[in-house]
Design a protein around this motif. Structure first.
Motif, PDB file in Angstrom:
ATOM      1  N   ASN A  96      69.797   1.490 101.790  1.00 13.51           N
ATOM      2  CA  ASN A  96      69.767   1.150 100.369  1.00 13.51           C
ATOM      3  C   ASN A  96      68.349   1.255  99.803  1.00 13.51           C
ATOM      4  OD1 ASN A  96      72.441   0.716  99.794  1.00 13.51           O
ATOM      5  ND2 ASN A  96      72.296  -1.502  99.588  1.00 13.51           N
ATOM      6  N   MET A  97      67.373   0.777 100.557  1.00 12.72           N
ATOM      7  CA  MET A  97      65.986   0.814 100.086  1.00 12.72           C
ATOM      8  C   MET A  97      65.454   2.244 100.031  1.00 12.72           C
ATOM      9  SD  MET A  97      65.142  -2.200  99.199  1.00 12.72           S
ATOM     10  CE  MET A  97      63.385  -1.900  98.955  1.00 12.72           C
ATOM     11  N   ILE A  98      65.818   3.047 101.022  1.00 15.22           N
ATOM     12  CA  ILE A  98      65.370   4.449 101.041  1.00 15.22           C
ATOM     13  C   ILE A  98      65.938   5.201  99.840  1.00 15.22           C
ATOM     14  CG2 ILE A  98      65.594   6.655 102.276  1.00 15.22           C
ATOM     15  CD1 ILE A  98      65.494   5.019 104.897  1.00 15.22           C
ATOM     16  N   THR A  99      67.222   5.028  99.595  1.00 10.66           N
ATOM     17  CA  THR A  99      67.844   5.730  98.465  1.00 10.66           C
ATOM     18  C   THR A  99      67.329   5.190  97.132  1.00 10.66           C
ATOM     19  OG1 THR A  99      69.745   4.218  98.662  1.00 10.66           O
ATOM     20  CG2 THR A  99      69.940   6.381  99.708  1.00 10.66           C
ATOM     21  N   TRP A 100      67.010   3.894  97.094  1.00 10.34           N
ATOM     22  CA  TRP A 100      66.420   3.328  95.870  1.00 10.34           C
ATOM     23  C   TRP A 100      65.050   3.943  95.595  1.00 10.34           C
ATOM     24  CZ3 TRP A 100      61.964   0.076  95.993  1.00 10.34           C
ATOM     25  CH2 TRP A 100      61.575  -0.389  94.729  1.00 10.34           C
ATOM     26  N   LEU A 101      64.235   4.048  96.640  1.00  5.01           N
ATOM     27  CA  LEU A 101      62.900   4.626  96.466  1.00  5.01           C
ATOM     28  C   LEU A 101      62.985   6.065  95.986  1.00  5.01           C
ATOM     29  CD1 LEU A 101      59.825   4.314  96.814  1.00  5.01           C
ATOM     30  CD2 LEU A 101      60.109   5.119  99.171  1.00  5.01           C
ATOM     31  N   LYS A 102      63.944   6.799  96.495  1.00  6.36           N
ATOM     32  CA  LYS A 102      64.129   8.194  96.109  1.00  6.36           C
ATOM     33  C   LYS A 102      64.931   8.342  94.822  1.00  6.36           C
ATOM     34  CE  LYS A 102      62.010   9.963  99.666  1.00  6.36           C
ATOM     35  NZ  LYS A 102      60.746  10.716  99.482  1.00  6.36           N
ATOM     36  N   GLY A 103      65.472   7.236  94.332  1.00  4.13           N
ATOM     37  CA  GLY A 103      66.265   7.292  93.112  1.00  4.13           C
ATOM     38  C   GLY A 103      67.607   7.957  93.306  1.00  4.13           C
ATOM     39  N   PRO A 105      71.656   7.927  93.907  1.00  3.67           N
ATOM     40  CA  PRO A 105      72.832   7.074  93.713  1.00  3.67           C
ATOM     41  C   PRO A 105      73.752   7.098  94.920  1.00  3.67           C
ATOM     42  CG  PRO A 105      73.123   9.146  92.576  1.00  3.67           C
ATOM     43  CD  PRO A 105      71.740   9.184  93.154  1.00  3.67           C
ATOM     44  N   SER A 106      73.563   6.161  95.839  1.00  6.80           N
ATOM     45  CA  SER A 106      74.394   6.107  97.037  1.00  6.80           C
ATOM     46  C   SER A 106      75.353   4.930  96.960  1.00  6.80           C
ATOM     47  CB  SER A 106      73.517   5.976  98.287  1.00  6.80           C
ATOM     48  OG  SER A 106      72.844   4.731  98.279  1.00  6.80           O
ATOM     49  N   SER A 107      76.269   4.874  97.896  1.00  6.59           N
ATOM     50  CA  SER A 107      77.254   3.797  97.935  1.00  6.59           C
ATOM     51  C   SER A 107      76.768   2.683  98.847  1.00  6.59           C
ATOM     52  CB  SER A 107      78.599   4.333  98.433  1.00  6.59           C
ATOM     53  OG  SER A 107      79.479   3.265  98.707  1.00  6.59           O
ATOM     54  N   SER A 108      76.485   1.520  98.286  1.00  7.62           N
ATOM     55  CA  SER A 108      76.089   0.361  99.090  1.00  7.62           C
ATOM     56  C   SER A 108      77.225  -0.059 100.018  1.00  7.62           C
ATOM     57  CB  SER A 108      75.714  -0.808  98.177  1.00  7.62           C
ATOM     58  OG  SER A 108      74.603  -0.493  97.366  1.00  7.62           O
ATOM     59  N   SER A 109      78.444   0.121  99.560  1.00 12.31           N
ATOM     60  CA  SER A 109      79.609  -0.248 100.368  1.00 12.31           C
ATOM     61  C   SER A 109      79.670   0.574 101.642  1.00 12.31           C
ATOM     62  CB  SER A 109      80.891  -0.033  99.552  1.00 12.31           C
ATOM     63  OG  SER A 109      80.834  -0.741  98.340  1.00 12.31           O
ATOM     64  N   ILE A 248      66.864   4.050  90.193  1.00 11.39           N
ATOM     65  CA  ILE A 248      68.105   4.788  90.431  1.00 11.39           C
ATOM     66  C   ILE A 248      68.756   5.161  89.111  1.00 11.39           C
ATOM     67  CG2 ILE A 248      70.444   4.626  91.374  1.00 11.39           C
ATOM     68  CD1 ILE A 248      69.371   2.889  93.564  1.00 11.39           C
ATOM     69  N   ILE A 249      68.699   4.251  88.155  1.00  6.61           N
ATOM     70  CA  ILE A 249      69.323   4.507  86.861  1.00  6.61           C
ATOM     71  C   ILE A 249      68.703   5.727  86.190  1.00  6.61           C
ATOM     72  CG2 ILE A 249      69.588   3.593  84.521  1.00  6.61           C
ATOM     73  CD1 ILE A 249      69.915   0.837  85.776  1.00  6.61           C
ATOM     74  N   ARG A 250      67.389   5.906  86.331  1.00  2.00           N
ATOM     75  CA  ARG A 250      66.751   7.060  85.707  1.00  2.00           C
ATOM     76  C   ARG A 250      67.305   8.366  86.276  1.00  2.00           C
ATOM     77  NH1 ARG A 250      60.324   8.001  86.086  1.00  2.00           N
ATOM     78  NH2 ARG A 250      60.897   8.285  88.275  1.00  2.00           N
ATOM     79  N   THR A 251      67.446   8.422  87.602  1.00 10.22           N
ATOM     80  CA  THR A 251      68.008   9.617  88.222  1.00 10.22           C
ATOM     81  C   THR A 251      69.465   9.796  87.817  1.00 10.22           C
ATOM     82  OG1 THR A 251      66.557   9.367  90.135  1.00 10.22           O
ATOM     83  CG2 THR A 251      68.522  10.729  90.419  1.00 10.22           C
ATOM     84  N   MET A 252      70.197   8.707  87.810  1.00 10.29           N
ATOM     85  CA  MET A 252      71.619   8.763  87.484  1.00 10.29           C
ATOM     86  C   MET A 252      71.861   9.148  86.032  1.00 10.29           C
ATOM     87  SD  MET A 252      72.824   5.337  89.520  1.00 10.29           S
ATOM     88  CE  MET A 252      74.552   5.472  89.062  1.00 10.29           C
ATOM     89  N   GLY A 253      70.887   8.930  85.185  1.00  8.84           N
ATOM     90  CA  GLY A 253      71.098   9.159  83.765  1.00  8.84           C
ATOM     91  C   GLY A 253      70.620  10.480  83.231  1.00  8.84           C
ATOM     92  N   SER A 254      70.190  11.374  84.083  1.00 13.18           N
ATOM     93  CA  SER A 254      69.566  12.602  83.587  1.00 13.18           C
ATOM     94  C   SER A 254      70.532  13.544  82.889  1.00 13.18           C
ATOM     95  CB  SER A 254      68.894  13.343  84.752  1.00 13.18           C
ATOM     96  OG  SER A 254      69.851  13.690  85.739  1.00 13.18           O
ATOM     97  N   LEU A 317      77.919  15.283  98.435  1.00 14.07           N
ATOM     98  CA  LEU A 317      77.194  15.403  99.697  1.00 14.07           C
ATOM     99  C   LEU A 317      76.412  14.125  99.989  1.00 14.07           C
ATOM    100  CD1 LEU A 317      76.854  17.631 101.835  1.00 14.07           C
ATOM    101  CD2 LEU A 317      74.707  18.259 100.722  1.00 14.07           C
ATOM    102  N   GLY A 318      75.849  13.532  98.934  1.00 19.58           N
ATOM    103  CA  GLY A 318      75.145  12.267  99.103  1.00 19.58           C
ATOM    104  C   GLY A 318      76.085  11.174  99.589  1.00 19.58           C
TER     105      GLY A 318
END
Length: 401
Positions: A96-103, A105-109, A248-254, A317-318
Motif C-alpha cells: 500500500n505504501m509503495i503504490t501510494w508513493l508511486k501514485g 491506484p491499487s486494491s488494498s483488499s 494517488i488521487i492526482r494520478t487517478m484523476g488525470s 494489469l495493476g
C-alpha cells in the motif's frame, strides 16, 4: 516472544493498514463529485470520513469471511499464529505504501488477501488456505463485480441522457441541456458510496484483528468481531479517509476532468449498489475495481466517447500484480519471523523504516488538496471527442452534459 505483546503488535499494524486503506480509496467515493464541482475537495474528504465511520458499524459479514473463512482456524483446522498474521499485514502495508508513493491506484483488499495467503503458505503450508472461500468470495467477485457495475452505470447514463434531452419542437434542433440537478444528486450518491465503502473495507481489518485474537486464544473460533474492534477499525479508516490520499488521487484523476454530472451520478449509484450488495453477501470486494468499472461504463454511456483500451489494460494489469506482489512480501516476512524473536524485531524495524523513508521521500514533491485533481483513474481510459461547432445560430452547446 510473549503472545500478548505479539497480539498487540499485530493489532497496531492492522489499524495502520486500515488507515492506509482509507487514503487509498478516498477517490472511489469523492472523485467525480469534486471533478464536476458538486463538492469542494476538503469538504468531500471530511464527508467521506464521517460516512466511512458510520458505515463500519452497519455490517460484519465481510469480517467473518476474513476471520473464519479465508484462513483455516479452530480445533478442526489450522491454528494460525499471530506471527503469520503479522507477516501478512506487513506485506499488505508495504505494498500500500509503495503504490501510494508511486501514485498507483491499487486494491488494498487484494493487498491484504495476498499478504495473508503468502505468509500462511510459507509459515504453515498450502493446506492452511481455504481456496474455496478465496474463489467464491474474493476471485469471482473481483472478476464479475467491475463488469456488472460497468454495465449498470452504462444503462443508467443512457437513461439519464435520454430522459433529460431537450429539442426545439419546431426545428428539432438540440437545445441547451439542463442537467445541473445531477450535480446536486451527486452529493447524495457519492455519500452513499462512502457509506458503502465503510461497510466493506473497514470490515477487512476487523476480520484480521478478530483472527489474531482467535489465534492468541483470547476469542473463541467462529465468533465475530467485538464492539471495540469495530469501533477502532471504524475510526482508523475514517482518519485515513480524511487524510485524503491526494498523491494517488492526482494520478487517478488525470483523465476524468470532463466528467459531467449525469455520468458521475450514474457511476456513483452503480458503485454504491454493487458494494452494498457485496457487503450483505459477505463478499470481500475491491471497491477500487468496482468504482473503476462504473466510471468506464458511464463514460461509454455518453455519446461521443471512446475507450483507450491500452490505458484500461494498464489499470487491469495493476490489479493483477497487487495480490501476488503483496503475497511475495508477506511470504518473505514470514520466512524472517520464522527465525524467532530476532526475526520479528528485524521485520518490525525494517518495515517501520521503509514506511518512514517513503513518507520522507513523498514530502519532496508534496501533493495536497490544492494541487491534486480529485477524480477516478478509470476515467483516464475514457477519451472524449471534441464536438464540431455548429454553423447554425441555434444554440446547441450542451453546457450541462
Amino acid at each position: 516472544m510473549d503472545i500478548t505483546f505479539m497480539v498487540a503488535l499485530v493489532i497496531a499494524l492492522a489499524l495502520f493498514f486500515d488507515f492506509t486503506n482509507g487514503f487509498h480509496d478516498t477517490a472511489n467515493a469523492m472523485a467525480t463529485p469534486i471533478a464536476t464541482g458538486a463538492i469542494k475537495p476538503k469538504t468531500a474528504v471530511a464527508l467521506a470520513a464521517v460516512l466511512n465511520l458510520v458505515g463500519a458499524f452497519l455490517s460484519t459479514e465481510v469480517a467473518k469471511t476474513i476471520s473464519g473463512g479465508l484462513i483455516r482456524e479452530g480445533s478442526d483446522g489450522i491454528h494460525i499464529t499471530p506471527d503469520i498474521i503479522f507477516a501478512g499485514l506487513m506485506g499488505a502495508v508495504l505494498w500500500n505504501m509503495i503504490t501510494w508513493l508511486k501514485g498507483l491506484p491499487s486494491s488494498s483488499s487484494h493487498a491484504l488477501f495476498g499478504g495473508l495467503i503468502g505468509a500462511a503458505v510459507v509459515g504453515i503450508g498450502f493446506h492452511s488456505i481455504n481456496f474455496e472461500t478465496v474463489l467464491q468470495k474474493v476471485i469471482l467477485p473481483a472478476l464479475f463485480a467491475p463488469l456488472i457495475a460497468g454495465v449498470v452505470a452504462y444503462i443508467c447514463t443512457r437513461l439519464a441522457y435520454a430522459l433529460t434531452s431537450r429539442h426545439d419542437p419546431e426545428t428539432g434542433d438540440k437545445l441547451t441541456q439542463k442537467r445541473g440537478g445531477f450535480r446536486t444528486g451527486q452529493i447524495f450518491t457519492s455519500s452513499l458510496v462512502a457509506l458503502a465503502h465503510g461497510t466493506n473495507d473497514a470490515q477487512k481489518t476487523m476480520g484480521i484483528i478478530t483472527l489474531v485474537l482467535i489465534a492468541g486464544g483470547t476469542q473463541s473460533p467462529g465468533s465475530g468481531p467485538q464492539f471495540w474492534v469495530i469501533a477502532a477499525c471504524a475510526f482508523a479508516i475514517a482518519i485515513g479517509t480524511y487524510a485524503g490520499g491526494w498523491r494517488i488521487i492526482r494520478t487517478m484523476g488525470s483523465g476524468l476532468t470532463e466528467v459531467k454530472p449525469a455520468q458521475g451520478f450514474s457511476a456513483e449509484t452503480s458503485t454504491a449498489s454493487a458494494i452494498l450488495a457485496s457487503s450483505h453477501l459477505g463478499f470481500a470486494l475491491s471497491t477500487t475495481q468496482v468504482a473503476s468499472g462504473s466510471v468506464i461504463g458511464s463514460g461509454l454511456g455518453r455519446k461521443g466517447t471512446s475507450v483507450r483500451w491500452g490505458t484500461a489494460g494498464k489499470i487491469a494489469l495493476g490489479w493483477l500484480f497487487t495480490l501476488p506482489a503483496s503475497a511475495i512480501v508477506g511470504a518473505l516476512t514470514a520466512l524472517l519471523v520464522g527465525v524467532g524473536v530476532v526475526g520479528v524485531i528485524i521485520a518490525a524495524v525494517a518495515g517501520t523504516s521503509a514506511v518512514v523513508f517513503m513518507f520522507v521521500v513523498s514530502r519532496k514533491s508534496h501533493v495536497g488538496h490544492h494541487n491534486a485533481v480529485e477524480v477516478e483513474e478509470a476515467g483516464h481510459a475514457v477519451r472524449f471527442r471534441k464536438k464540431k461547432k455548429s454553423r447554425k445560430n441555434t444554440p446547441s452547446k450542451d453546457v450541462q452534459r
